[in-house]
Design a protein around this motif. Sequence first.
Motif, short mmCIF file in Angstrom:
data_model
loop_
_atom_site.label_atom_id
_atom_site.label_comp_id
_atom_site.label_asym_id
_atom_site.label_seq_id
_atom_site.Cartn_x
_atom_site.Cartn_y
_atom_site.Cartn_z
N SER A 14 2.82 6.52 63.19
CA SER A 14 2.70 7.91 62.89
C SER A 14 0.99 8.04 63.05
O SER A 14 0.87 7.44 61.94
N SER A 16 0.35 9.30 60.13
CA SER A 16 0.85 9.89 58.53
C SER A 16 0.83 7.56 57.83
O SER A 16 0.36 8.34 56.95
N GLY A 61 10.98 6.65 54.87
CA GLY A 61 9.92 7.11 56.40
C GLY A 61 10.70 6.90 57.05
O GLY A 61 11.99 6.13 56.79
N TYR A 109 8.34 2.20 66.39
CA TYR A 109 8.03 3.15 65.98
C TYR A 109 7.99 3.44 64.85
O TYR A 109 9.10 2.97 64.11
N GLU A 111 6.84 5.85 61.80
CA GLU A 111 6.99 7.32 60.86
C GLU A 111 6.68 7.82 58.97
O GLU A 111 7.84 7.34 58.37
#
Length: 119
Positions: A14, A16, A61, A109, A111
């Motif tokens: 992400s 972030s 996260g 992924y 985040e």
Amino acid sequence: MTTDYTLPQEVSASASFRMFWDTWTADLKQSGKTLDEYVPSERLIQRFVLRPQNGEYLVTGFLHTNDEFNVDALTQLGGYGVKYNNSMYSFAIPLRSLPQFVTLPGITYIEAASPVRNR
């Protein structure tokens, strides 16, 4: 002497998490310390809500994963993961383990957690 840490291009993350990574590596470089000696700046701690635990700071996260992912790998790096469904975990990992963390098999992924702000 610090080492330059680059987020692998094959890591999907992400905005972030990428922002965190870039800010963390700049903070580490500015400190002039090795990863094992590094203590994050107060600004980094506040901005990304790093949690102190057992003398270390953890970044938290969410992970999206595939069948190759083994949550025990997080434990071996000093962190932990909580499974939400077959492919999603929340995680916490010590800053010193970040370079190994982003290369774990099965992560599709990453985040970074976002701080909650009162309005």
